[in-house]
Design a protein around this motif. Structure first.
Motif, PDB file in Angstrom:
ATOM      1  N   HIS A  27       6.434  -9.368   2.324  1.00 25.33           N
ATOM      2  CA  HIS A  27       6.776 -10.411   1.359  1.00 25.33           C
ATOM      3  C   HIS A  27       5.775 -11.566   1.431  1.00 25.33           C
ATOM      4  O   HIS A  27       5.261 -12.024   0.417  1.00 25.33           O
ATOM      5  CB  HIS A  27       8.204 -10.899   1.626  1.00 25.33           C
ATOM      6  CG  HIS A  27       8.604 -12.092   0.831  1.00 25.33           C
ATOM      7  ND1 HIS A  27       8.940 -12.014  -0.503  1.00 25.33           N
ATOM      8  CD2 HIS A  27       8.728 -13.396   1.167  1.00 25.33           C
ATOM      9  CE1 HIS A  27       9.249 -13.214  -0.941  1.00 25.33           C
ATOM     10  NE2 HIS A  27       9.128 -14.071   0.053  1.00 25.33           N
ATOM     11  N   ARG A  31       2.782 -12.798  -1.314  1.00 27.24           N
ATOM     12  CA  ARG A  31       2.688 -14.174  -1.792  1.00 27.24           C
ATOM     13  C   ARG A  31       1.295 -14.753  -1.505  1.00 27.24           C
ATOM     14  O   ARG A  31       0.732 -15.469  -2.329  1.00 27.24           O
ATOM     15  CB  ARG A  31       3.777 -15.025  -1.166  1.00 27.24           C
ATOM     16  CG  ARG A  31       5.173 -14.585  -1.579  1.00 27.24           C
ATOM     17  CD  ARG A  31       6.265 -15.314  -0.837  1.00 27.24           C
ATOM     18  NE  ARG A  31       6.609 -16.588  -1.428  1.00 27.24           N
ATOM     19  CZ  ARG A  31       7.298 -16.742  -2.549  1.00 27.24           C
ATOM     20  NH1 ARG A  31       7.714 -15.691  -3.206  1.00 27.24           N
ATOM     21  NH2 ARG A  31       7.568 -17.942  -3.007  1.00 27.24           N
ATOM     22  N   GLY A  77       8.494 -10.116  -7.731  1.00 26.37           N
ATOM     23  CA  GLY A  77       9.908  -9.817  -7.926  1.00 26.37           C
ATOM     24  C   GLY A  77      10.475 -10.529  -9.137  1.00 26.37           C
ATOM     25  O   GLY A  77       9.846 -11.382  -9.748  1.00 26.37           O
ATOM     26  N   LYS A  78      11.691 -10.171  -9.462  1.00 21.18           N
ATOM     27  CA  LYS A  78      12.345 -10.696 -10.651  1.00 21.18           C
ATOM     28  C   LYS A  78      13.002 -12.052 -10.397  1.00 21.18           C
ATOM     29  O   LYS A  78      13.368 -12.750 -11.322  1.00 21.18           O
ATOM     30  CB  LYS A  78      13.389  -9.706 -11.155  1.00 21.18           C
ATOM     31  CG  LYS A  78      12.835  -8.320 -11.412  1.00 21.18           C
ATOM     32  CD  LYS A  78      13.254  -7.821 -12.759  1.00 21.18           C
ATOM     33  CE  LYS A  78      12.796  -6.406 -12.996  1.00 21.18           C
ATOM     34  NZ  LYS A  78      11.453  -6.279 -13.412  1.00 21.18           N
ATOM     35  N   ASN A  79      13.185 -12.421  -9.134  1.00 23.56           N
ATOM     36  CA  ASN A  79      13.877 -13.664  -8.803  1.00 23.56           C
ATOM     37  C   ASN A  79      13.031 -14.902  -9.028  1.00 23.56           C
ATOM     38  O   ASN A  79      13.556 -16.005  -9.109  1.00 23.56           O
ATOM     39  CB  ASN A  79      14.356 -13.645  -7.350  1.00 23.56           C
ATOM     40  CG  ASN A  79      15.344 -12.534  -7.094  1.00 23.56           C
ATOM     41  OD1 ASN A  79      15.993 -12.060  -8.014  1.00 23.56           O
ATOM     42  ND2 ASN A  79      15.450 -12.123  -5.847  1.00 23.56           N
ATOM     43  N   GLU A  80      11.707 -14.737  -9.093  1.00 25.18           N
ATOM     44  CA  GLU A  80      10.819 -15.894  -9.184  1.00 25.18           C
ATOM     45  C   GLU A  80       9.716 -15.619 -10.199  1.00 25.18           C
ATOM     46  O   GLU A  80       9.125 -14.548 -10.218  1.00 25.18           O
ATOM     47  CB  GLU A  80      10.214 -16.184  -7.806  1.00 25.18           C
ATOM     48  CG  GLU A  80       9.407 -17.433  -7.755  1.00 25.18           C
ATOM     49  CD  GLU A  80       8.916 -17.754  -6.350  1.00 25.18           C
ATOM     50  OE1 GLU A  80       8.580 -18.911  -6.122  1.00 25.18           O
ATOM     51  OE2 GLU A  80       8.871 -16.843  -5.506  1.00 25.18           O
ATOM     52  N   SER A  81       9.432 -16.603 -11.029  1.00 24.80           N
ATOM     53  CA  SER A  81       8.345 -16.482 -11.992  1.00 24.80           C
ATOM     54  C   SER A  81       7.063 -17.019 -11.360  1.00 24.80           C
ATOM     55  O   SER A  81       7.094 -17.728 -10.347  1.00 24.80           O
ATOM     56  CB  SER A  81       8.675 -17.261 -13.264  1.00 24.80           C
ATOM     57  OG  SER A  81       8.689 -18.647 -12.988  1.00 24.80           O
ATOM     58  N   SER A  84       7.133 -20.855 -11.346  1.00 30.59           N
ATOM     59  CA  SER A  84       7.909 -21.467 -10.259  1.00 30.59           C
ATOM     60  C   SER A  84       7.198 -21.285  -8.913  1.00 30.59           C
ATOM     61  O   SER A  84       7.251 -22.169  -8.056  1.00 30.59           O
ATOM     62  CB  SER A  84       9.329 -20.903 -10.212  1.00 30.59           C
ATOM     63  OG  SER A  84       9.317 -19.526  -9.937  1.00 30.59           O
ATOM     64  N   ASN A  88       6.270 -24.333  -6.553  1.00 30.61           N
ATOM     65  CA  ASN A  88       6.708 -24.382  -5.157  1.00 30.61           C
ATOM     66  C   ASN A  88       5.558 -24.653  -4.195  1.00 30.61           C
ATOM     67  O   ASN A  88       5.719 -25.337  -3.191  1.00 30.61           O
ATOM     68  CB  ASN A  88       7.403 -23.090  -4.749  1.00 30.61           C
ATOM     69  CG  ASN A  88       8.773 -22.947  -5.370  1.00 30.61           C
ATOM     70  OD1 ASN A  88       9.350 -23.908  -5.851  1.00 30.61           O
ATOM     71  ND2 ASN A  88       9.286 -21.730  -5.384  1.00 30.61           N
TER      72      ASN A  88
END
Length: 183
Positions: A27, A31, A77-81, A84, A88
């Motif tokens: 993960h 990133r 993933g689908k949780n974060e664009s 964003s 962050n």
């Protein structure tokens, strides 16, 4: 003499783990890759704007970064664009946002140097007819079909005034993705 590096409060720990599992490490690696691609694109765009790289170098590297970005973005993933993610990590990269999220193609392909719209349209039509002929001749091998679709996509993006989400462009892009997975 004092060290410029901070020391751990608990000196019995020789290492500090940044992750607890292989999944968590992957993960963070994904990133980090996305971060590096966005920053590299920002720097490439600045260099191109200042005429520090040639048109050919820019096009090659930008195409590579756009391809890498699409792969890295899907790993987010689908949780974060992406927006964003950039917020962050306080990434101020307007040129990279424009190239990766809005335009999706190198500037050198987006605007033709000669400005001759008729020539661009004629080239696009020729590439479209060639791709259709390959299909009509039932030459369905990926290695045969893929170069013709890439040529068609590259000529389509040179037509000025077409939006990124233009229907024909999306169809060609979808087929390019499918064919690249078949390699």
């Amino acid at each position: 003499m004092t060290s410029r590096w901070p020391t751990a409060l608990d000196q019995s720990l020789s290492t500090i783990d940044l992750y607890e599992s292989h999944t968590e490490r992957k993960h963070y690696d994904n990133r980090a890759n996305l971060y590096a691609i966005i920053m590299a694109t920002e720097h490439l765009e600045r260099a191109y704007a200042q005429d520090c790289v040639t048109n050919a170098e820019y096009t090659t590297e930008c195409n590579k970064l756009i391809s890498q970005f699409k792969i890295a973005e899907s790993a987010l993933g689908k949780n974060e664009s992406t927006e964003s993610f950039m917020k962050n990590y306080q990434m101020d990269c307007p040129r990279a946002v424009n190239r990766l999220l809005i335009m999706g193609v190198p500037e050198s392909l987006r605007s033709s140097d000669d400005g001759d719209r008729a020539l661009t349209v004629a080239t696009t039509v020729a590439n479209f007819i060639t791709a259709m002929d390959v299909l009509k001749l039932e030459q369905l091998d990926v290695d045969v079909l893929l170069p013709h679709l890439i040529d068609l996509r590259n000529s389509l993006v040179q037509i000025s005034g077409t939006p990124k989400d233009w229907g024909p462009m999306q169809k060609v892009e979808n087929w390019l993705v499918k064919l690249n997975f078949m390699r």
